[in-house]
Structures are given as C-alpha cells and as structure tokens.
Design a protein around this motif. Structure first.
Motif, PDB file in Angstrom:
ATOM      1  N   ASN A  50      52.164  25.412  -0.075  1.00 52.29           N
ATOM      2  CA  ASN A  50      50.801  24.913   0.116  1.00 52.29           C
ATOM      3  C   ASN A  50      49.769  25.648  -0.731  1.00 52.29           C
ATOM      4  OD1 ASN A  50      51.693  23.041   2.057  1.00 52.29           O
ATOM      5  ND2 ASN A  50      51.635  24.611   3.654  1.00 52.29           N
ATOM      6  N   TYR A  51      50.224  26.369  -1.730  1.00 57.28           N
ATOM      7  CA  TYR A  51      49.317  27.150  -2.571  1.00 57.28           C
ATOM      8  C   TYR A  51      49.781  27.128  -4.019  1.00 57.28           C
ATOM      9  CZ  TYR A  51      53.086  30.543  -2.126  1.00 57.28           C
ATOM     10  OH  TYR A  51      54.317  31.148  -2.146  1.00 57.28           O
ATOM     11  N   LEU A  52      48.862  27.510  -4.898  1.00 55.02           N
ATOM     12  CA  LEU A  52      49.149  27.721  -6.313  1.00 55.02           C
ATOM     13  C   LEU A  52      48.718  29.137  -6.671  1.00 55.02           C
ATOM     14  CD1 LEU A  52      47.741  24.396  -7.800  1.00 55.02           C
ATOM     15  CD2 LEU A  52      50.149  25.055  -7.814  1.00 55.02           C
ATOM     16  N   LEU A  53      49.551  29.864  -7.384  1.00 58.30           N
ATOM     17  CA  LEU A  53      49.134  31.153  -7.915  1.00 58.30           C
ATOM     18  C   LEU A  53      48.066  30.903  -8.971  1.00 58.30           C
ATOM     19  CD1 LEU A  53      52.658  32.813  -8.308  1.00 58.30           C
ATOM     20  CD2 LEU A  53      51.044  33.072  -6.413  1.00 58.30           C
ATOM     21  N   SER A  54      46.991  31.686  -8.955  1.00 58.91           N
ATOM     22  CA  SER A  54      45.855  31.390  -9.832  1.00 58.91           C
ATOM     23  C   SER A  54      45.538  32.496 -10.821  1.00 58.91           C
ATOM     24  CB  SER A  54      44.609  31.096  -8.985  1.00 58.91           C
ATOM     25  OG  SER A  54      44.283  32.208  -8.165  1.00 58.91           O
TER      26      SER A  54
END
Length: 229
Positions: A50-54
């Motif tokens: 549910n996330y993206l590394l940014s």
C-alpha cells in the motif's frame, strides 16, 4: 512470492525489502512479451503493498541458476542486461518505487545452485521514512516541472498548509540558487521529501498544476462549509 511476512501499509523500519521470484530473468533485448511477463509477475507481489518508496534506494539482484545452463546455454542473458526489465517491474503505481530515477546503486550477480529451476532474489535498501501511500496519490507542480507527491485523502486544511510550506521552500531554494549558484547550498532550504521531474511521472500518475491544485482545495473547503450548514 515474498520470502517473509511484510507489513503491507509501511516498509520495514530496518530499511530493507527482499523479494524472491521463481522466474528466469530476461535480457533487455528480449521480446516485449517476455519483458512484460517479468514485469507482471513482479507486480503481482508489489501491487499488494500500500506504499511506494519515495527516496533514493540501493538495489541488489541475485540470480540463482544451475551452473551448466549458465555456461553452456547460448541464450543465457548477460548480467547487465537483466537489470532494466526487473526495474520496470518494480516501478510505477503498482510497483514499490515511483520511478527508477530513485535507484542510486544497482548490482546484479548470479549464484550456482543444484536445481534446474531459476530464482530471482531482489533486495532494496532505503531510508525507512521515505515512502508515500499509494491510495489517492497525486503529484503537484511546484514550478520548473518539479512535482511533489501528495496524498489527496488528507484534509483540505492539511493540504493547504502543506502546499504553502513546500511552495515557500521552493521559492527560497530558487532565490538562494540564483544568488549563490550552489545547488547543494540551496537544497538545504527544501523539505527532505524529494521531488520528481515531469518526465518521470507524467502520464503514469495523476498530476496537478499548482494553480489547479489550489483551486481544488478552495472548492473542497466550500463544499465542506456547505455540508456543515
């Protein structure tokens, strides 16, 4: 498949993600069908996150392959050519990275094992705080086609404060850059959240020009006010 149970809502706090796939890597020069297959198999796993590394990341790719096949198969891909198809699977809204411009270091190597099946192991190292939620993710142009990732599900008041903060930081950054000519000195006045050039995200993610984003906030505030009447 992944090789351990992971939290789907945020990356591990120790700063490393690992994945294992029962796949044979393909070369960058392989057919579109083969490259798309690798991408789709990787995204079967990454789309569940549910996330993206940014922020910036370091990636290690390990290919487990039977030595005889590696040495004697004329179609066995070169190690440098297997990287791009794998990175393509890791990036995008269904991946785990926003864009492969985040990759600071990437390495690939193969290891002999006594099996005829292939396996790809991927390790991604990152700063644990550098991630954004995938849900309702948009990018706002702060100027010069530099876009900031923002989750649209926060309140309009929070969006308003956030955009004012980043906008002021960009203006100060540009002023210092003009006065000193030093990118690194000017960078100190920006948030730690990295920004992305339009060429990296346009057509893949939802984007807003700054004026349009402010207009959206204003309309949302008016709507909330009417609902309270």
């Amino acid at each position: 498949m992944t090789n351990y149970n992971i939290n789907l809502d945020e990356p591990p706090e120790y700063g490393e993600l690992t994945f294992s796939f029962g796949l044979e890597p393909v070369s960058l020069q392989s057919s579109t069908t083969k490259r798309e297959f690798i991408k789709s198999e990787i995204r079967k796993v990454t789309k569940t996150l549910n996330y993206l590394l940014s922020g910036d990341v370091k990636i290690e790719i390990q290919w487990l392959v039977y030595e005889q096949e590696r040495y004697e198969n004329p179609d066995s891909p070169d190690m440098d050519n297997i990287i791009k198809p794998i990175l393509d699977g890791l990036t995008g809204p269904e991946g785990v990275l926003i864009d492969d411009c985040q990759v600071q270091t990437v390495s690939s190597h193969w290891i002999d094992w006594n099996k005829r099946e292939h396996q790809i192991n991927i390790s991604i190292r990152y700063i644990s705080e550098d991630y954004v939620a995938k849900e309702n993710l948009s990018f706002v142009n702060l100027g010069n086609n530099l876009f900031l990732p923002i989750n649209m599900d926060i309140s309009c008041e929070a969006k308003e404060i956030l955009i004012k903060h980043f906008e002021a930081g960009m203006k100060l950054r540009d002023k210092v850059l003009k006065e000193t000519g030093s990118y690194y000195q000017a960078k100190m006045y920006m948030s730690i959240q990295r920004i992305f050039h339009k060429s990296r995200i346009f057509g893949t993610y939802t984007t807003f020009e700054l004026a349009d984003f402010k207009r959206e906030i204003k309309l949302e505030k008016q709507k909330n006010k009417l609902e309270k009447l």
